[in-house]
Design a protein around this motif. Sequence first.
Motif, mmCIF file in Angstrom:
data_model
loop_
_atom_site.group_PDB
_atom_site.id
_atom_site.type_symbol
_atom_site.label_atom_id
_atom_site.label_comp_id
_atom_site.label_asym_id
_atom_site.label_seq_id
_atom_site.Cartn_x
_atom_site.Cartn_y
_atom_site.Cartn_z
ATOM 1 N N PRO A 193 6.522 -7.497 -19.705
ATOM 2 C CA PRO A 193 6.785 -8.941 -19.702
ATOM 3 C C PRO A 193 5.929 -9.643 -18.652
ATOM 4 N N GLU A 194 5.872 -10.947 -18.741
ATOM 5 C CA GLU A 194 5.075 -11.734 -17.799
ATOM 6 C C GLU A 194 5.683 -11.690 -16.392
ATOM 7 N N GLY A 195 4.818 -11.777 -15.391
ATOM 8 C CA GLY A 195 5.280 -11.847 -14.008
ATOM 9 C C GLY A 195 5.572 -10.490 -13.400
ATOM 10 N N GLU A 196 6.072 -10.526 -12.169
ATOM 11 C CA GLU A 196 6.418 -9.294 -11.466
ATOM 12 C C GLU A 196 7.673 -8.658 -12.067
ATOM 13 N N ILE A 197 7.764 -7.363 -11.903
ATOM 14 C CA ILE A 197 8.911 -6.592 -12.391
ATOM 15 C C ILE A 197 9.505 -5.857 -11.208
ATOM 16 N N GLU A 198 10.808 -5.963 -11.039
ATOM 17 C CA GLU A 198 11.447 -5.298 -9.903
ATOM 18 C C GLU A 198 11.910 -3.899 -10.269
ATOM 19 N N LEU A 199 11.840 -3.009 -9.288
ATOM 20 C CA LEU A 199 12.366 -1.655 -9.381
ATOM 21 C C LEU A 199 13.199 -1.440 -8.126
ATOM 22 N N ARG A 200 14.498 -1.415 -8.297
ATOM 23 C CA ARG A 200 15.391 -1.410 -7.144
ATOM 24 C C ARG A 200 15.549 -0.024 -6.543
ATOM 25 N N ALA A 201 15.745 -0.002 -5.233
ATOM 26 C CA ALA A 201 15.966 1.244 -4.493
ATOM 27 C C ALA A 201 17.370 1.222 -3.911
ATOM 28 N N TYR A 202 18.133 2.250 -4.227
ATOM 29 C CA TYR A 202 19.503 2.368 -3.741
ATOM 30 C C TYR A 202 19.637 3.611 -2.871
ATOM 31 N N GLY A 203 20.454 3.505 -1.841
ATOM 32 C CA GLY A 203 20.765 4.644 -1.004
ATOM 33 C C GLY A 203 22.261 4.755 -0.835
ATOM 34 N N ASN A 204 22.810 5.894 -1.249
ATOM 35 C CA ASN A 204 24.254 6.116 -1.143
ATOM 36 C C ASN A 204 25.042 5.013 -1.873
ATOM 37 N N GLY A 205 24.486 4.578 -2.998
ATOM 38 C CA GLY A 205 25.146 3.569 -3.812
ATOM 39 C C GLY A 205 24.943 2.140 -3.370
ATOM 40 N N HIS A 206 24.192 1.923 -2.288
ATOM 41 C CA HIS A 206 23.986 0.573 -1.760
ATOM 42 C C HIS A 206 22.559 0.105 -2.019
ATOM 43 N N TYR A 207 22.413 -1.154 -2.410
ATOM 44 C CA TYR A 207 21.087 -1.728 -2.624
ATOM 45 C C TYR A 207 20.397 -1.915 -1.274
ATOM 46 N N LEU A 208 19.166 -1.419 -1.163
ATOM 47 C CA LEU A 208 18.439 -1.480 0.104
ATOM 48 C C LEU A 208 17.116 -2.231 0.009
ATOM 49 N N GLN A 235 14.352 8.134 -4.330
ATOM 50 C CA GLN A 235 13.997 8.882 -3.124
ATOM 51 C C GLN A 235 13.700 7.942 -1.966
ATOM 52 N N THR A 236 13.086 6.801 -2.277
ATOM 53 C CA THR A 236 12.847 5.793 -1.235
ATOM 54 C C THR A 236 14.170 5.275 -0.690
ATOM 55 N N GLY A 237 15.104 4.978 -1.598
ATOM 56 C CA GLY A 237 16.410 4.499 -1.163
ATOM 57 C C GLY A 237 17.126 5.497 -0.274
ATOM 58 N N ALA A 238 17.023 6.779 -0.625
ATOM 59 C CA ALA A 238 17.646 7.815 0.199
ATOM 60 C C ALA A 238 17.030 7.860 1.590
ATOM 61 N N ALA A 239 15.700 7.704 1.665
ATOM 62 C CA ALA A 239 15.025 7.703 2.968
ATOM 63 C C ALA A 239 15.437 6.497 3.795
ATOM 64 N N LEU A 240 15.538 5.339 3.153
ATOM 65 C CA LEU A 240 15.952 4.129 3.866
ATOM 66 C C LEU A 240 17.391 4.236 4.355
ATOM 67 N N ASP A 241 18.238 4.838 3.539
ATOM 68 C CA ASP A 241 19.641 4.974 3.916
ATOM 69 C C ASP A 241 19.799 5.907 5.106
ATOM 70 N N THR A 242 18.953 6.923 5.164
ATOM 71 C CA THR A 242 19.048 7.904 6.255
ATOM 72 C C THR A 242 18.468 7.373 7.557
ATOM 73 N N ALA A 243 17.253 6.800 7.462
ATOM 74 C CA ALA A 243 16.545 6.393 8.675
ATOM 75 C C ALA A 243 16.649 4.922 8.982
ATOM 76 N N GLY A 244 16.893 4.109 7.956
ATOM 77 C CA GLY A 244 16.859 2.659 8.151
ATOM 78 C C GLY A 244 15.439 2.161 8.154
ATOM 79 N N PRO A 245 15.183 0.955 7.622
ATOM 80 C CA PRO A 245 13.824 0.461 7.542
ATOM 81 C C PRO A 245 13.249 0.143 8.903
ATOM 82 N N VAL A 246 11.990 0.484 9.083
ATOM 83 C CA VAL A 246 11.266 0.125 10.292
ATOM 84 C C VAL A 246 10.130 -0.791 9.862
ATOM 85 N N GLN A 247 10.290 -2.076 10.033
ATOM 86 C CA GLN A 247 9.330 -3.038 9.523
ATOM 87 C C GLN A 247 8.384 -3.510 10.628
ATOM 88 N N ASP A 248 7.184 -3.748 10.192
ATOM 89 C CA ASP A 248 6.214 -4.275 11.137
ATOM 90 C C ASP A 248 6.486 -5.760 11.329
#
Length: 249
Positions: A193-208, A235-248
């Motif tokens: 479809p037109e435009g961006e497409i989202e792919l959500r990442a979940y960790g432990n059932g929570h949207y991250l 797998q990204t969601g699991a990593a975020l749930d474990t370590a928490g995001p570290v943003q620049d």
Amino acid sequence: MTGYPLRDRLALLAGLAGPFLVALALVPFRTDLSRTNAALILVVVVVAVAAIGSRMAGALAALSAAVWFDFFLTRPYQTFDITASADIETAVILLVVGVIVSQLGARAHRLEVITVTDAGYLARIHETADLAQSAKSSDTVVDHVRSELTELLGLRACRFEYGTLMGKPSRLQQDGSVAVGRKRWDVDSWGWPEGEIELRAYGNGHYLGRFMLTPGQGPVPPLQARLVAVTLAHQTGAALDTAGPVQDG
């Protein structure tokens, strides 16, 4: 059910009607057939439904099997009452085993879709899993998966958004299909479809967070590739749930 693909609708119908028809066919033999063997026959029906359909279809088949086992194959016949404790136990076991087996059957079907392709898909999953365990920063995993998704799906661009959901973009869903609003988009026939497409990442059932995918000009990747993309997002969601995001900053 109009929002489901035809195959899923047929599987749901089979889950509802299949155990009924099989239990009805066993009626002439119910005095000679042990309750255990009758239950096993119905479990086979549940597995068959789960193999061609979804988890929901398999669970519906398990429930239908337990109901019609009670109605047709246990005394008093043609009622939903069970007088023998052994029959009650068999009916409960049929329901529980049917649900478990149907879920395993549906999962095995999904995994088979991935494994029948080339080993490159599995290599991406294993490499990301190893990185998720060893990386000191979740951002490392995010950057790695962004690169993997770009190559895997033939994207023109891919970025990751942390935090709350904004807007209502099209979505790459857990089963590899694409939804635009509340409707399924036939991506294999119509393209992205037109435009961006989202792919959500979940960790432990929570949207991250979510990957925002900008499709390229090439053909839409096959279902197997889209399922691998969903797995990488998990797998990204699991990593975020474990370590928490570290943003620049």
